[in-house]
Design an enzyme around this catalytic site. Structure first.
Site, PDB file in Angstrom:
ATOM      1  N   HIS A 309      18.533   6.663  14.258  1.00  0.00           N
ATOM      2  CA  HIS A 309      18.939   5.965  15.484  1.00  0.00           C
ATOM      3  C   HIS A 309      19.827   6.878  16.313  1.00  0.00           C
ATOM      4  CE1 HIS A 309      20.325   2.768  18.158  1.00  0.00           C
ATOM      5  NE2 HIS A 309      19.219   2.150  17.780  1.00  0.00           N
ATOM      6  N   ASP A 364      13.085  -1.502  13.421  1.00  0.00           N
ATOM      7  CA  ASP A 364      11.620  -1.479  13.344  1.00  0.00           C
ATOM      8  C   ASP A 364      11.075  -1.270  11.935  1.00  0.00           C
ATOM      9  OD1 ASP A 364      11.345  -1.814  16.108  1.00  0.00           O
ATOM     10  OD2 ASP A 364      11.759   0.300  16.432  1.00  0.00           O
TER      11      ASP A 364
HETATM   12  N1  HAX Z   1      12.246  11.234  10.855  1.00  0.00           N
HETATM   13  C1  HAX Z   1      12.245  12.582  10.995  1.00  0.00           C
HETATM   14  N2  HAX Z   1      13.117  13.263  11.743  1.00  0.00           N
HETATM   15  C2  HAX Z   1      14.067  12.548  12.357  1.00  0.00           C
HETATM   16  C3  HAX Z   1      14.154  11.151  12.236  1.00  0.00           C
HETATM   17  C4  HAX Z   1      13.181  10.502  11.449  1.00  0.00           C
HETATM   18  N3  HAX Z   1      13.137   9.170  11.321  1.00  0.00           N
HETATM   19  N4  HAX Z   1      15.188  10.722  12.970  1.00  0.00           N
HETATM   20  C5  HAX Z   1      15.738  11.818  13.550  1.00  0.00           C
HETATM   21  N5  HAX Z   1      15.048  12.925  13.176  1.00  0.00           N
HETATM   22  C6  HAX Z   1      15.235  14.281  13.638  1.00  0.00           C
HETATM   23  C7  HAX Z   1      15.048  14.349  15.144  1.00  0.00           C
HETATM   24  O1  HAX Z   1      13.655  14.393  15.483  1.00  0.00           O
HETATM   25  C8  HAX Z   1      15.793  15.591  15.495  1.00  0.00           C
HETATM   26  O2  HAX Z   1      14.991  16.712  15.165  1.00  0.00           O
HETATM   27  P1  HAX Z   1      14.983  18.053  16.085  1.00  0.00           P
HETATM   28  O3  HAX Z   1      16.401  18.554  16.001  1.00  0.00           O
HETATM   29  O4  HAX Z   1      13.982  18.892  15.423  1.00  0.00           O
HETATM   30  O5  HAX Z   1      14.616  17.602  17.465  1.00  0.00           O
HETATM   31  C9  HAX Z   1      16.975  15.556  14.515  1.00  0.00           C
HETATM   32  O6  HAX Z   1      16.568  14.694  13.438  1.00  0.00           O
HETATM   33  C10 HAX Z   1      18.249  15.007  15.130  1.00  0.00           C
HETATM   34  O7  HAX Z   1      17.964  13.754  15.731  1.00  0.00           O
HETATM   35  P2  HAX Z   1      19.101  12.614  15.841  1.00  0.00           P
HETATM   36  O8  HAX Z   1      20.176  13.144  16.724  1.00  0.00           O
HETATM   37  O9  HAX Z   1      19.472  12.127  14.490  1.00  0.00           O
HETATM   38  O10 HAX Z   1      18.291  11.453  16.542  1.00  0.00           O
HETATM   39  P3  HAX Z   1      18.016  11.227  18.087  1.00  0.00           P
HETATM   40  O11 HAX Z   1      19.201  10.511  18.658  1.00  0.00           O
HETATM   41  O12 HAX Z   1      17.591  12.466  18.778  1.00  0.00           O
HETATM   42  O13 HAX Z   1      16.750  10.258  18.055  1.00  0.00           O
HETATM   43  C11 HAX Z   1      15.455   8.455  17.240  1.00  0.00           C
HETATM   44  C12 HAX Z   1      16.868   8.929  17.611  1.00  0.00           C
HETATM   45  C13 HAX Z   1      15.483   6.972  16.977  1.00  0.00           C
HETATM   46  C14 HAX Z   1      14.508   8.727  18.429  1.00  0.00           C
HETATM   47  C15 HAX Z   1      14.988   9.218  15.988  1.00  0.00           C
HETATM   48  O14 HAX Z   1      15.824   8.899  14.896  1.00  0.00           O
HETATM   49  C16 HAX Z   1      13.540   8.955  15.622  1.00  0.00           C
HETATM   50  O15 HAX Z   1      12.636   9.594  16.184  1.00  0.00           O
HETATM   51  N6  HAX Z   1      13.287   7.975  14.691  1.00  0.00           N
HETATM   52  C17 HAX Z   1      11.945   7.589  14.340  1.00  0.00           C
HETATM   53  C18 HAX Z   1      11.347   6.706  15.447  1.00  0.00           C
HETATM   54  C19 HAX Z   1      12.028   5.353  15.465  1.00  0.00           C
HETATM   55  O16 HAX Z   1      12.204   4.707  14.449  1.00  0.00           O
HETATM   56  N7  HAX Z   1      12.374   4.885  16.673  1.00  0.00           N
HETATM   57  C20 HAX Z   1      12.943   3.545  16.862  1.00  0.00           C
HETATM   58  C21 HAX Z   1      14.427   3.559  17.108  1.00  0.00           C
HETATM   59  C22 HAX Z   1      14.967   2.166  17.327  1.00  0.00           C
HETATM   60  C23 HAX Z   1      14.530   1.697  18.661  1.00  0.00           C
HETATM   61  O17 HAX Z   1      14.920   2.164  19.703  1.00  0.00           O
HETATM   62  N8  HAX Z   1      13.664   0.742  18.672  1.00  0.00           N
HETATM   63  O18 HAX Z   1      13.210   0.317  19.837  1.00  0.00           O
END
Ligand code: HAX
Length: 427
Positions: A309, A364
């Site tokens: 998140h 989710d």
């Molecule tokens: N799986 C793999 N890698 C992940 C991850 C996951 N579930 N969550 C974060 N990371 C990675 C990011 O892709 C990022 O990689 P890079 O440095 O290579 O770009 C790194 O970890 C740092 O990211 P972060 O700072 O921890 O997370 P962000 O704030 O950038 O992104 C997200 C937050 C929710 C988009 C991200 O955790 C993600 O993509 N999760 C999976 C998709 C998901 O579940 N989305 C729903 C979120 C809830 C929501 O809004 N619902 O509507």
């Protein structure tokens, strides 16, 4: 005057005065700084907007108007909308008045069905839902009052009218899309006297002999209601609304953002991932096999949907509520068991990989398994359910923003050349 409007009308002068006094006394106080990484990094953590409907402290999760979401999980969505708008839960009479008001506004204009029927058959349900909302823009009372020369301090009133008109129709529209898009037969009419979520469950037409699916819908629409102001959908809605675009323009814009796989579409992706695992291992896999599958997902450059998140740093309390519901009603369902197993294994894998700042499940990670259990198996529809709920948050934020007179949003962008000169790179 309806109770919700009356309650707002009584509170708005105090809100305005409070904000004006705060601004006057402390307008120059610095609350946040911005680094180069934040400018390139999606403004993560930059405090530069106000949202009074809800907040998301990283270590606690969603708090709606001062009340943690875990304490609201047995409420009805209509009570939550009242709370989001006014800061107080309605008493029984006020709730009934709001329910009656919504029922009176629920009829969907015939042209909406014609527009939806004219769309290509394989259109994504989210595209259909957003199109339906946008095509109702001609109904906007805000736009009509604005054109007639309304005063600025009255903006919130037709914004509330538009919000109620729209929210009242969303269950019927969303259910109609489900039945049309997935060939489930004719639309089902709402039942008089049934609550907003109960009617949504009914109009979807999912078999529900014990009423458990309707309870899940109530919980689902409460848990997804709002998530402060900076997430993609809320922020988009706010930004569009800040140009004085009406609620139809602003909410459909916000929901287009919810349709992204990193945001609301993650619930669709999450169940797909879970089912893929289930199918690959024939419903039986060891923790070690799951750990390896999770690593394979990460090593192929994909994210594990439902985990991580942008703000939270704990297991999302909304996940806890869904997990609890599933474990209470069907702990032996194979997909639910797998959700539970993923919850035990994946945080450890993400921690070991060390990239995600939050290795815990978000909202989710479990919701799809619950819907799947009751026979709502069309994953591309899941974000529409999310949208019906999140529209409450967006609408309440629009109303509050009109009430407190939030101006047009216009952050300043800078160029890479400017950043280089600011930081002294390249002389
Ligand atoms: N799986 C793999 N890698 C992940 C991850 C996951 N579930 N969550 C974060 N990371 C990675 C990011 O892709 C990022 O990689 P890079 O440095 O290579 O770009 C790194 O970890 C740092 O990211 P972060 O700072 O921890 O997370 P962000 O704030 O950038 O992104 C997200 C937050 C929710 C988009 C991200 O955790 C993600 O993509 N999760 C999976 C998709 C998901 O579940 N989305 C729903 C979120 C809830 C929501 O809004 N619902 O509507």
């Amino acid at each position: 005057m309806a109770v919700l409007k009356k309650t707002l009308a009584a509170k708005i002068p105090d809100w305005r005065q409070e904000i004006s006094a705060l601004n006057k006394a402390h307008g120059a106080t610095v609350i946040s700084e911005v680094t180069v990484s934040q400018a390139y990094g999606g403004a993560r953590g930059v405090k530069s907007m106000v949202c009074d409907t809800s907040e998301v402290p990283p270590e606690h999760g969603l708090i709606v108007r001062g009340i943690p979401i875990a304490q609201l999980k047995n409420k009805l969505p209509e009570e939550i909308f009242f709370l989001l708008c006014t800061g107080e839960l309605p008493d029984r009479k006020s709730l009934e008045a709001l329910q009656e008001d919504l029922a009176a506004r629920a009829k969907v204009p015939a042209y909406v069905w014609k527009v939806l029927e004219a769309m290509p058959p394989k259109s994504h349900p989210m595209c259909m839902f957003d199109t339906a909302i946008l095509c109702m823009q001609r109904e906007s009372k805000f736009q009509k009052a604005y054109d007639a020369g309304m005063r600025k301090d009255e903006y919130w009133d037709p914004m509330l009218e538009d919000s109620l008109d729209m929210l009242a129709k969303l269950p019927a529209i969303a259910a109609g899309i489900y039945r049309m898009r997935f060939k489930k037969g004719p639309r089902i009419a709402a039942k008089k006297g049934l609550d907003w979520a109960g009617n949504y469950a009914r109009m979807l037409g999912i078999k529900d002999p014990k009423g458990e699916f309707a309870d899940l819908m109530r919980l689902y629409l409460v848990l997804h209601c709002d998530h402060e102001g900076g997430n993609v959908s809320a922020h988009t809605c706010h930004c569009v609304g800040s140009a004085l675009s009406d609620a139809y323009y602003a909410v459909s814009a916000g929901l287009n953002g919810l349709a992204g796989p990193l945001h609301g579409l993650a619930n669709q992706e999450c169940l797909s991932w879970t089912l893929e695992v289930n199918e690959k291992f024939g419903g039986q896999l060891s923790d070690e096999q799951l750990r390896k599958f999770a690593w394979d997902t990460l090593n192929s450059g994909k994210v594990i949907p439902g985990y991580g998140h942008a703000v939270l740093r704990i297991t999302d309390p909304r996940f806890d509520a869904f997990h609890e519901f599933g474990m209470k009603h069907f702990p032996d369902d194979p997909v639910m068991r797998l959700v539970d197993q993923v919850f035990r294994i994946v945080p450890g894998v993400l921690k070991e990989q060390g990239k995600a700042k939050d290795p815990w499940p978000n909202v989710d990670a479990a919701s799809g398994a619950l819907l799947y259990h009751y026979g709502l198996i069309e994953q591309s529809y899941y974000t529409v359910l999310f949208s019906v709920s999140r529209a409450m948050g967006m609408c309440s934020q629009l109303v509050v923003n009109r009430a407190i007179g939030t101006p047009i949003e216009r952050p300043k962008s800078v160029t890479t050349a400017w950043l280089k000169s600011k930081t002294g790179v390249g002389g």
